[in-house]
Motif scaffolding. Structure first.
Motif, PDB file in Angstrom:
ATOM      1  N   LEU A   1       0.817  -1.147  -0.061  1.00  0.00           N
ATOM      2  CA  LEU A   1      -0.119   0.037   0.011  1.00  0.00           C
ATOM      3  C   LEU A   1       0.648   1.480  -0.092  1.00  0.00           C
ATOM      4  CD1 LEU A   1      -2.958  -0.934   2.507  1.00  0.00           C
ATOM      5  CD2 LEU A   1      -3.132  -0.761   0.161  1.00  0.00           C
ATOM      6  N   ASP A   2       1.875   1.195   0.708  1.00  0.00           N
ATOM      7  CA  ASP A   2       2.898   2.513   0.875  1.00  0.00           C
ATOM      8  C   ASP A   2       3.718   2.661  -0.414  1.00  0.00           C
ATOM      9  OD1 ASP A   2       3.982   4.580   2.443  1.00  0.00           O
ATOM     10  OD2 ASP A   2       5.627   3.290   2.846  1.00  0.00           O
ATOM     11  N   ASN A   3       3.850   1.507  -1.193  1.00  0.00           N
ATOM     12  CA  ASN A   3       4.631   1.747  -2.496  1.00  0.00           C
ATOM     13  C   ASN A   3       4.037   1.787  -3.544  1.00  0.00           C
ATOM     14  OD1 ASN A   3       6.868   1.061  -0.932  1.00  0.00           O
ATOM     15  ND2 ASN A   3       6.785  -1.157  -0.946  1.00  0.00           N
ATOM     16  N   ILE A   4       2.652   1.881  -3.679  1.00  0.00           N
ATOM     17  CA  ILE A   4       1.615   2.052  -4.962  1.00  0.00           C
ATOM     18  C   ILE A   4       2.204   3.334  -5.448  1.00  0.00           C
ATOM     19  CG2 ILE A   4      -0.478   2.411  -5.871  1.00  0.00           C
ATOM     20  CD1 ILE A   4      -1.397   0.461  -3.617  1.00  0.00           C
ATOM     21  N   GLY A   5       2.125   4.611  -4.703  1.00  0.00           N
ATOM     22  CA  GLY A   5       2.420   5.829  -5.218  1.00  0.00           C
ATOM     23  C   GLY A   5       1.492   6.393  -6.141  1.00  0.00           C
TER      24      GLY A   5
ATOM     25  N   TYR B   1      -3.145   3.165   4.612  1.00  0.00           N
ATOM     26  CA  TYR B   1      -1.871   2.545   5.134  1.00  0.00           C
ATOM     27  C   TYR B   1      -1.507   2.892   6.576  1.00  0.00           C
ATOM     28  CZ  TYR B   1       3.068   2.003   5.505  1.00  0.00           C
ATOM     29  OH  TYR B   1       4.404   1.562   5.870  1.00  0.00           O
ATOM     30  N   LYS B   2      -1.869   4.361   6.700  1.00  0.00           N
ATOM     31  CA  LYS B   2      -1.553   4.818   7.912  1.00  0.00           C
ATOM     32  C   LYS B   2      -2.240   4.355   9.240  1.00  0.00           C
ATOM     33  CE  LYS B   2       0.381   9.448   6.287  1.00  0.00           C
ATOM     34  NZ  LYS B   2      -0.141  10.566   5.887  1.00  0.00           N
ATOM     35  N   MET B   3      -3.472   4.042   8.896  1.00  0.00           N
ATOM     36  CA  MET B   3      -4.493   3.734   9.688  1.00  0.00           C
ATOM     37  C   MET B   3      -4.140   2.294  10.136  1.00  0.00           C
ATOM     38  SD  MET B   3      -8.105   5.432   8.836  1.00  0.00           S
ATOM     39  CE  MET B   3      -8.892   4.801  10.199  1.00  0.00           C
ATOM     40  N   ILE B   4      -3.810   1.627   9.250  1.00  0.00           N
ATOM     41  CA  ILE B   4      -3.458   0.055   9.510  1.00  0.00           C
ATOM     42  C   ILE B   4      -2.087   0.031  10.425  1.00  0.00           C
ATOM     43  CG2 ILE B   4      -2.690  -2.029   8.303  1.00  0.00           C
ATOM     44  CD1 ILE B   4      -4.451  -1.489   6.134  1.00  0.00           C
ATOM     45  N   LYS B   5      -1.210   1.063   9.985  1.00  0.00           N
ATOM     46  CA  LYS B   5      -0.027   1.061  10.371  1.00  0.00           C
ATOM     47  C   LYS B   5       0.042   1.263  11.944  1.00  0.00           C
ATOM     48  CE  LYS B   5       4.697   0.786   9.532  1.00  0.00           C
ATOM     49  NZ  LYS B   5       5.459  -0.238   8.753  1.00  0.00           N
ATOM     50  N   HIS B   6      -0.896   1.993  12.224  1.00  0.00           N
ATOM     51  CA  HIS B   6      -1.185   2.346  13.693  1.00  0.00           C
ATOM     52  C   HIS B   6      -2.025   1.743  14.352  1.00  0.00           C
ATOM     53  CE1 HIS B   6       1.057   6.152  12.117  1.00  0.00           C
ATOM     54  NE2 HIS B   6       1.532   5.951  13.050  1.00  0.00           N
ATOM     55  N   SER B   7      -2.845   0.828  13.714  1.00  0.00           N
ATOM     56  CA  SER B   7      -3.481  -0.170  14.519  1.00  0.00           C
ATOM     57  C   SER B   7      -2.972  -1.110  15.660  1.00  0.00           C
ATOM     58  CB  SER B   7      -4.491  -1.069  13.572  1.00  0.00           C
ATOM     59  OG  SER B   7      -5.352  -0.167  12.631  1.00  0.00           O
ATOM     60  N   LYS B   8      -3.456  -1.198  16.752  1.00  0.00           N
ATOM     61  CA  LYS B   8      -2.804  -2.220  17.811  1.00  0.00           C
ATOM     62  C   LYS B   8      -3.583  -3.329  17.884  1.00  0.00           C
ATOM     63  CE  LYS B   8      -0.820   1.703  20.639  1.00  0.00           C
ATOM     64  NZ  LYS B   8      -0.741   1.993  21.912  1.00  0.00           N
TER      65      LYS B   8
END
Length: 252
Positions: A34-38, A216-223
């Motif tokens: 997701l972070d690399n799609i650009g 991506y950000k929301m998934i990355k910060h999900s605990k």
């Protein structure tokens, strides 16, 4: 039936530690994609068979072997799913009673005579395989329960947001994969198992780069930090007619 921590999976030997690394890499690759799609993101076209342009679930039939998620544990997954409610990227909600961990995929697709014939064939084979699983459980008192650890959220096949699950201990790995291998006698799956619970399906559209980055950000910060234990005796063969309509046909 193997009871050591080394399992034959897809004709290759794999140990518990190696399987955990395999799962970790697959989940991280899916997330970092997701972070690399650009740019804009085209979700899997196969999603359109399951979800209409109105984001409602369409007629879509199939069968699978799974563990349904009981009421006490559903709240953990709903809490994760609800944290994304402000993001307009998902289809209609999955009924919480339909939450499950797929143990082995079988047949699915648009309604047709061919699909129905295959499903009936699967059901006949499943009855025999469940007899073998029953015998296995009787001979392995320690395998009555399988505990899974929730790892991280990630997109699955560009179709859904899922919560990844891995076996907690070697015994959980051995018994779950032994059951998976028995289910291969019903229908051979071309992919190695990556266990998970589907939280939400995406809308069948192209997402803008900004939307993808926010996801991506929301998934990355999900605990994600909890466990779930399944009773093997509650393993089931289910038939579905859309992504919100499952019926148990055969119980272990």
């Amino acid at each position: 039936m193997q009871t050591t921590n080394q399992i034959i999976l897809k004709n290759k030997k794999i140990r518990f530690a190696d399987y955990l690394v395999q799962c970790e890499n697959a989940q991280m690759d899916a997330l970092e994609h997701l972070d690399n799609i650009g740019s804009n993101w085209q979700v899997n076209r196969e999603l359109r068979i399951r979800v209409g342009n109105d984001s409602k679930f369409q007629d879509y039939v199939g069968d699978l072997i799974n563990f349904t998620i009981g009421a006490p544990d559903v709240s953990q997954f709903l809490k994760l799913k609800n944290s994304f409610n402000g993001l307009d990227m998902f289809s209609e909600n999955i009924d919480p009673t339909c939450y499950h961990m797929e143990v082995h995929p079988l047949t699915s697709g648009k309604q047709s005579n061919k699909i129905q014939e295959k499903i009936l064939e699967n059901q006949k084979k499943c009855t025999k395989v469940f007899e073998k699983i029953n015998e296995y459980v009787k001979g392995q008192a320690a395998c009555a329960q399988i505990t899974m650890v929730a790892t991280r959220l990630h997109p699955l096949n560009n179709m859904a947001l899922v919560c990844g699950l891995i076996p907690k201990e070697e015994k959980d790995f051995v018994h779950l994969l032994n059951i998976y291998n028995l289910c291969e006698e019903i229908l051979n799956s071309y992919l190695a198992p990556q266990f998970h619970v589907i939280l939400s399906y995406f809308q069948p559209r192209i997402f803008q780069a900004g939307e993808v980055q926010e996801l991506y950000k929301m998934i990355k910060h999900s605990k994600v930090d909890f466990e779930i234990t399944f009773d093997i005796n509650k393993l089931s063969y289910q038939y579905f007619t859309n992504l919100n309509c499952y019926k148990t046909v055969i119980r272990l």
